[in-house]
Scaffold this motif. Structure first.
Motif, PDB file in Angstrom:
ATOM      1  N   ASN A 116     -22.507   9.145  18.485  1.00 54.87           N
ATOM      2  CA  ASN A 116     -21.367   8.701  17.673  1.00 54.87           C
ATOM      3  C   ASN A 116     -20.071   8.649  18.481  1.00 54.87           C
ATOM      4  O   ASN A 116     -19.018   9.127  18.056  1.00 54.87           O
ATOM      5  N   GLY A 117     -20.143   8.097  19.677  1.00 51.74           N
ATOM      6  CA  GLY A 117     -18.925   7.981  20.479  1.00 51.74           C
ATOM      7  C   GLY A 117     -19.200   8.017  21.958  1.00 51.74           C
ATOM      8  O   GLY A 117     -19.822   7.095  22.506  1.00 51.74           O
ATOM      9  N   PRO A 118     -18.787   9.078  22.678  1.00 53.95           N
ATOM     10  CA  PRO A 118     -18.919   9.125  24.142  1.00 53.95           C
ATOM     11  C   PRO A 118     -20.374   9.233  24.579  1.00 53.95           C
ATOM     12  O   PRO A 118     -21.244   9.655  23.819  1.00 53.95           O
ATOM     13  N   SER A 119     -20.609   8.835  25.822  1.00 52.12           N
ATOM     14  CA  SER A 119     -21.962   8.906  26.380  1.00 52.12           C
ATOM     15  C   SER A 119     -22.122  10.186  27.181  1.00 52.12           C
ATOM     16  O   SER A 119     -21.162  10.752  27.708  1.00 52.12           O
ATOM     17  N   TYR A 120     -23.374  10.641  27.274  1.00 53.92           N
ATOM     18  CA  TYR A 120     -23.727  11.828  28.035  1.00 53.92           C
ATOM     19  C   TYR A 120     -24.888  11.480  28.967  1.00 53.92           C
ATOM     20  O   TYR A 120     -25.723  10.640  28.646  1.00 53.92           O
ATOM     21  N   THR A 121     -24.923  12.155  30.109  1.00 59.24           N
ATOM     22  CA  THR A 121     -26.012  11.945  31.062  1.00 59.24           C
ATOM     23  C   THR A 121     -27.055  13.027  30.870  1.00 59.24           C
ATOM     24  O   THR A 121     -26.723  14.226  30.859  1.00 59.24           O
ATOM     25  N   ASP A 122     -28.305  12.595  30.714  1.00 60.33           N
ATOM     26  CA  ASP A 122     -29.407  13.542  30.577  1.00 60.33           C
ATOM     27  C   ASP A 122     -29.702  14.161  31.941  1.00 60.33           C
ATOM     28  O   ASP A 122     -29.209  13.705  32.983  1.00 60.33           O
ATOM     29  N   SER A 123     -30.507  15.194  31.961  1.00 58.89           N
ATOM     30  CA  SER A 123     -30.944  15.790  33.222  1.00 58.89           C
ATOM     31  C   SER A 123     -31.605  14.721  34.082  1.00 58.89           C
ATOM     32  O   SER A 123     -32.529  14.037  33.658  1.00 58.89           O
ATOM     33  N   ASP A 124     -31.100  14.536  35.304  1.00 58.64           N
ATOM     34  CA  ASP A 124     -31.591  13.475  36.175  1.00 58.64           C
ATOM     35  C   ASP A 124     -32.843  13.878  36.953  1.00 58.64           C
ATOM     36  O   ASP A 124     -33.473  13.032  37.576  1.00 58.64           O
ATOM     37  N   VAL A 125     -33.185  15.161  36.952  1.00 59.29           N
ATOM     38  CA  VAL A 125     -34.302  15.650  37.763  1.00 59.29           C
ATOM     39  C   VAL A 125     -35.264  16.420  36.878  1.00 59.29           C
ATOM     40  O   VAL A 125     -34.853  17.250  36.059  1.00 59.29           O
ATOM     41  N   GLY A 126     -36.558  16.125  37.038  1.00 59.74           N
ATOM     42  CA  GLY A 126     -37.591  16.833  36.297  1.00 59.74           C
ATOM     43  C   GLY A 126     -38.872  16.854  37.109  1.00 59.74           C
ATOM     44  O   GLY A 126     -38.833  16.912  38.343  1.00 59.74           O
ATOM     45  N   PHE A 127     -40.008  16.796  36.441  1.00 56.73           N
ATOM     46  CA  PHE A 127     -41.282  16.752  37.145  1.00 56.73           C
ATOM     47  C   PHE A 127     -42.148  15.661  36.539  1.00 56.73           C
ATOM     48  O   PHE A 127     -41.938  15.215  35.409  1.00 56.73           O
ATOM     49  N   ASP A 128     -43.118  15.215  37.321  1.00 57.29           N
ATOM     50  CA  ASP A 128     -44.098  14.253  36.822  1.00 57.29           C
ATOM     51  C   ASP A 128     -45.482  14.670  37.290  1.00 57.29           C
ATOM     52  O   ASP A 128     -45.635  15.335  38.313  1.00 57.29           O
ATOM     53  N   GLY A 187     -29.550   5.568  13.911  1.00 63.15           N
ATOM     54  CA  GLY A 187     -28.327   6.064  13.293  1.00 63.15           C
ATOM     55  C   GLY A 187     -27.167   6.003  14.261  1.00 63.15           C
ATOM     56  O   GLY A 187     -26.845   4.953  14.834  1.00 63.15           O
ATOM     57  N   VAL A 188     -26.524   7.156  14.496  1.00 69.93           N
ATOM     58  CA  VAL A 188     -25.388   7.218  15.427  1.00 69.93           C
ATOM     59  C   VAL A 188     -25.847   7.602  16.833  1.00 69.93           C
ATOM     60  O   VAL A 188     -25.021   7.747  17.737  1.00 69.93           O
ATOM     61  N   LEU A 189     -27.156   7.770  17.021  1.00 70.99           N
ATOM     62  CA  LEU A 189     -27.692   8.163  18.331  1.00 70.99           C
ATOM     63  C   LEU A 189     -28.248   6.950  19.076  1.00 70.99           C
ATOM     64  O   LEU A 189     -28.898   6.089  18.477  1.00 70.99           O
ATOM     65  N   ARG A 190     -28.019   6.910  20.360  1.00 69.63           N
ATOM     66  CA  ARG A 190     -28.524   5.823  21.198  1.00 69.63           C
ATOM     67  C   ARG A 190     -28.999   6.393  22.529  1.00 69.63           C
ATOM     68  O   ARG A 190     -28.344   7.268  23.105  1.00 69.63           O
ATOM     69  N   VAL A 191     -30.144   5.902  23.020  1.00 72.12           N
ATOM     70  CA  VAL A 191     -30.712   6.331  24.299  1.00 72.12           C
ATOM     71  C   VAL A 191     -30.954   5.100  25.159  1.00 72.12           C
ATOM     72  O   VAL A 191     -31.484   4.089  24.696  1.00 72.12           O
ATOM     73  N   GLN A 192     -30.571   5.209  26.434  1.00 69.83           N
ATOM     74  CA  GLN A 192     -30.746   4.103  27.372  1.00 69.83           C
ATOM     75  C   GLN A 192     -31.303   4.638  28.684  1.00 69.83           C
ATOM     76  O   GLN A 192     -30.849   5.669  29.187  1.00 69.83           O
TER      77      GLN A 192
END
Length: 224
Positions: free
Chosen positions: A146-158, A105-110
């Motif tokens: 649906n427009g501007p991009s946002y940065t997800d949390s860059d740090v987590g755990f594995d 839809g209007v959502l995109r993930v990269q």
């Protein structure tokens, strides 16, 4: 008659005694080389390839939307192991490149990068190492609404695990599974609406590593 039997009786009595005085001719002992075990201690560097499966969830009132994607994954790693008896402790860092780009839809993930700094704990069965791995994970995930991009949390755990096999004194093969969790990122759109984005990754990879400086083998004492 006695004269004829005397020599035979003397030989019968004296024979064993004379034989006991002769030098011994025992067979030489057979040399059996000691059994040695593989030592996992050392610095190593390697490369791997595999697959990544990303799961993203965009949530806002009145519901949520999943944005999932997959990609080939490949990169390199470097680490150090120290063996204590049958247990192996290690520290490892890795960087992986991938190419996840999914639109719903209007959502995109990269996502183009995964990296981690991990500890390893393993149990060695000679040339086979079964290990658990886990630590801090890093990502470069971006998402659009649906427009501007946002940065997800860059740090987590594995966290994950694998099996490694030393097929040569300084070369090993491995197969590994890893799970990454980067938590939930809360954002506000330009229109003032609040939303959240959650991101996880599952990866499976195989790799080859070179271990520097082959240490002396550890002797294994055989019990009889």
């Amino acid at each position: 008659m006695l004269k004829r039997l005397a020599p035979a009786l003397i030989a019968l009595v004296a024979g064993p005694a004379l034989a006991a005085d002769l030098p011994s001719t025992k067979a030489a002992p057979v040399f059996v080389p000691p059994v040695v075990a593989y030592d996992w201690t050392g610095l190593y560097i390697g490369a791997d390839v595999g697959g990544a499966w990303a799961e993203g969830r965009y949530s806002s009132l009145p519901g949520s939307v999943s944005v999932n994607g997959d990609s080939i994954l490949g990169g390199g790693f470097i680490g150090y192991n120290k063996q204590y008896g049958q247990f192996v402790l290690g520290l490892e860092g890795d960087v992986q490149g991938l190419g996840i780009d999914k639109t719903v839809g209007v959502l995109r993930v990269q996502q183009n990068l995964l990296a981690a700094i991990n500890g390893r704990l393993g149990v060695a069965f000679d040339r086979i190492l079964v290990y658990a791995i886990g630590g801090v994970g890093f990502s470069d995930t971006k998402f659009w609404n649906n427009g501007p991009s946002y940065t997800d949390s860059d740090v987590g755990f594995d966290i994950g695990g694998g099996v490694e096999y030393a097929y040569l004194p300084d070369w090993t093969l491995r197969a590994e599974y890893r799970y990454y969790d980067f938590g939930k990122t809360n954002k506000t759109t330009l229109a003032g609406a609040n939303f959240g984005f959650e991101k996880t990754d599952n990866t499976v990879r195989v790799g080859v590593a070179y271990k520097f400086g082959v240490p002396a083998a550890i002797p294994v004492v055989a019990k009889y």
